[in-house]
Motif scaffolding. Structure first.
Motif, PDB file in Angstrom:
ATOM      1  N   LEU A   1      -8.292   5.025  12.145  1.00 58.46           N
ATOM      2  CA  LEU A   1      -7.767   6.335  11.755  1.00 58.46           C
ATOM      3  C   LEU A   1      -7.938   6.650  10.269  1.00 58.46           C
ATOM      4  O   LEU A   1      -7.917   7.810   9.876  1.00 58.46           O
ATOM      5  CB  LEU A   1      -6.285   6.456  12.123  1.00 58.46           C
ATOM      6  N   ASP A   2      -8.093   5.630   9.450  1.00 58.75           N
ATOM      7  CA  ASP A   2      -8.135   5.866   7.999  1.00 58.75           C
ATOM      8  C   ASP A   2      -9.197   6.878   7.589  1.00 58.75           C
ATOM      9  O   ASP A   2      -8.970   7.696   6.695  1.00 58.75           O
ATOM     10  CB  ASP A   2      -8.356   4.554   7.241  1.00 58.75           C
TER      11      ASP A   2
ATOM     12  N   HIS B   1      -4.734  10.260   2.275  1.00 62.41           N
ATOM     13  CA  HIS B   1      -4.102   9.068   1.721  1.00 62.41           C
ATOM     14  C   HIS B   1      -3.322   9.458   0.470  1.00 62.41           C
ATOM     15  O   HIS B   1      -3.886  10.054  -0.455  1.00 62.41           O
ATOM     16  CB  HIS B   1      -5.160   8.013   1.413  1.00 62.41           C
ATOM     17  N   LEU B   2      -2.038   9.122   0.474  1.00 62.97           N
ATOM     18  CA  LEU B   2      -1.152   9.425  -0.651  1.00 62.97           C
ATOM     19  C   LEU B   2      -0.871   8.130  -1.402  1.00 62.97           C
ATOM     20  O   LEU B   2      -0.303   7.192  -0.834  1.00 62.97           O
ATOM     21  CB  LEU B   2       0.150  10.052  -0.146  1.00 62.97           C
TER      22      LEU B   2
ATOM     23  N   LEU C   1      -0.912   0.218  -8.003  1.00 64.44           N
ATOM     24  CA  LEU C   1      -0.479   0.947  -6.816  1.00 64.44           C
ATOM     25  C   LEU C   1       0.910   0.457  -6.437  1.00 64.44           C
ATOM     26  O   LEU C   1       1.102  -0.713  -6.118  1.00 64.44           O
ATOM     27  CB  LEU C   1      -1.461   0.731  -5.660  1.00 64.44           C
ATOM     28  N   LEU C   2       1.879   1.382  -6.464  1.00 65.76           N
ATOM     29  CA  LEU C   2       3.260   1.021  -6.175  1.00 65.76           C
ATOM     30  C   LEU C   2       3.753   1.583  -4.848  1.00 65.76           C
ATOM     31  O   LEU C   2       4.712   1.063  -4.274  1.00 65.76           O
ATOM     32  CB  LEU C   2       4.184   1.504  -7.300  1.00 65.76           C
ATOM     33  N   ALA C   3       3.115   2.655  -4.373  1.00 60.57           N
ATOM     34  CA  ALA C   3       3.567   3.295  -3.141  1.00 60.57           C
ATOM     35  C   ALA C   3       2.372   3.943  -2.447  1.00 60.57           C
ATOM     36  O   ALA C   3       1.434   4.409  -3.104  1.00 60.57           O
ATOM     37  CB  ALA C   3       4.619   4.353  -3.461  1.00 60.57           C
ATOM     38  N   TYR C   4       2.433   3.953  -1.129  1.00 56.41           N
ATOM     39  CA  TYR C   4       1.314   4.477  -0.352  1.00 56.41           C
ATOM     40  C   TYR C   4       1.802   4.919   1.023  1.00 56.41           C
ATOM     41  O   TYR C   4       2.754   4.359   1.573  1.00 56.41           O
ATOM     42  CB  TYR C   4       0.237   3.399  -0.170  1.00 56.41           C
ATOM     43  N   LEU C   5       1.129   5.904   1.579  1.00 54.75           N
ATOM     44  CA  LEU C   5       1.234   6.246   2.993  1.00 54.75           C
ATOM     45  C   LEU C   5       0.022   7.065   3.377  1.00 54.75           C
ATOM     46  O   LEU C   5      -0.732   7.538   2.521  1.00 54.75           O
ATOM     47  CB  LEU C   5       2.541   6.973   3.329  1.00 54.75           C
ATOM     48  N   ARG C   6      -0.159   7.209   4.684  1.00 52.28           N
ATOM     49  CA  ARG C   6      -1.264   8.051   5.133  1.00 52.28           C
ATOM     50  C   ARG C   6      -0.704   9.207   5.942  1.00 52.28           C
ATOM     51  O   ARG C   6       0.333   9.092   6.594  1.00 52.28           O
ATOM     52  CB  ARG C   6      -2.314   7.260   5.907  1.00 52.28           C
ATOM     53  N   LEU C   7      -1.415  10.323   5.860  1.00 50.42           N
ATOM     54  CA  LEU C   7      -1.039  11.558   6.537  1.00 50.42           C
ATOM     55  C   LEU C   7      -2.103  11.860   7.579  1.00 50.42           C
ATOM     56  O   LEU C   7      -3.272  12.051   7.238  1.00 50.42           O
ATOM     57  CB  LEU C   7      -0.931  12.696   5.519  1.00 50.42           C
ATOM     58  N   ILE C   8      -1.680  11.887   8.825  1.00 50.97           N
ATOM     59  CA  ILE C   8      -2.607  12.092   9.941  1.00 50.97           C
ATOM     60  C   ILE C   8      -2.525  13.544  10.369  1.00 50.97           C
ATOM     61  O   ILE C   8      -1.440  14.043  10.687  1.00 50.97           O
ATOM     62  CB  ILE C   8      -2.263  11.138  11.108  1.00 50.97           C
TER      63      ILE C   8
ATOM     64  N   ALA D   1       1.748  16.692  12.856  1.00 50.69           N
ATOM     65  CA  ALA D   1       1.255  15.882  11.745  1.00 50.69           C
ATOM     66  C   ALA D   1       2.027  14.565  11.803  1.00 50.69           C
ATOM     67  O   ALA D   1       3.186  14.533  12.220  1.00 50.69           O
ATOM     68  CB  ALA D   1       1.508  16.587  10.421  1.00 50.69           C
ATOM     69  N   LEU D   2       1.391  13.474  11.418  1.00 46.08           N
ATOM     70  CA  LEU D   2       2.045  12.166  11.440  1.00 46.08           C
ATOM     71  C   LEU D   2       2.035  11.552  10.050  1.00 46.08           C
ATOM     72  O   LEU D   2       1.044  11.647   9.325  1.00 46.08           O
ATOM     73  CB  LEU D   2       1.326  11.217  12.397  1.00 46.08           C
ATOM     74  N   ILE D   3       3.136  10.905   9.721  1.00 48.22           N
ATOM     75  CA  ILE D   3       3.223  10.107   8.505  1.00 48.22           C
ATOM     76  C   ILE D   3       3.233   8.650   8.948  1.00 48.22           C
ATOM     77  O   ILE D   3       4.022   8.270   9.816  1.00 48.22           O
ATOM     78  CB  ILE D   3       4.492  10.433   7.699  1.00 48.22           C
ATOM     79  N   GLY D   4       2.362   7.841   8.368  1.00 49.97           N
ATOM     80  CA  GLY D   4       2.291   6.448   8.773  1.00 49.97           C
ATOM     81  C   GLY D   4       1.917   5.521   7.640  1.00 49.97           C
ATOM     82  O   GLY D   4       1.566   5.958   6.550  1.00 49.97           O
TER      83      GLY D   4
END
Length: 150
Positions: A41-42, A47-48, A57-64, A73-76
């Motif tokens: 899916l990446d 990508h946030l 890099l201290l924080a991350y998530l992906r937005l689908i 919309a999905l946050i994962g």
């Protein structure tokens, strides 16, 4: 915190390496979950990334995007570096995620699959549980949904 929100093709090689390293450090090593993090899916997601003043890099998530894996919309892959915990980094990450979702897909509902112990955390952002708890990779989860205002 310096934020970057880009589609996969705009990630630099160094950014991608840092993302995969952080996800592996937390999801595979710290949480002791053997799973296929690189799930196909990446390449189709946003990508946030949140970097500290030192560039780490201290924080991350992906937005689908809506319609890719679900109607919403999905946050994962929500993750904060162990070095950044306890100071509100997760709250800032989620606030930025909601801002980016509204920018990318205005007024679209959002779903996430939360680890059960974080249900109250996500609830504080307006997410409500949907359905029953379930096990994923040995960790109890709950689907959570957030309607947006028209």
């Amino acid at each position: 915190m310096r934020w970057t929100c880009v589609p996969f093709k705009e990630l630099s090689v160094d950014q991608l390496y840092d993302v995969l390293a952080l996800r592996s450090e937390v999801f595979v090593v710290e949480q002791n979950c053997v799973f296929l993090d690189i799930d196909g899916l990446d390449r189709q997601t946003w990508h946030l990334l949140g970097h500290g003043d030192d560039g780490r890099l201290l924080a991350y998530l992906r937005l689908i995007p809506p319609g890719l894996k679900a109607p919403d919309a999905l946050i994962g892959r929500v993750v904060t570096s162990p070095a950044a915990r306890g100071g509100g980094t997760g709250r800032v990450l989620m606030a930025e995620a909601l801002t980016q979702c509204e920018r990318l897909w205005p007024r679209h509902p959002i779903t996430l699959h939360a680890q059960a112990h974080l249900e109250r955390f996500y609830g504080s952002f307006g997410f409500a549980p949907v359905g029953e708890y379930y096990m994923e990779d040995g960790i109890q989860h709950i689907e959570m949904h957030k309607e947006t205002t028209p």
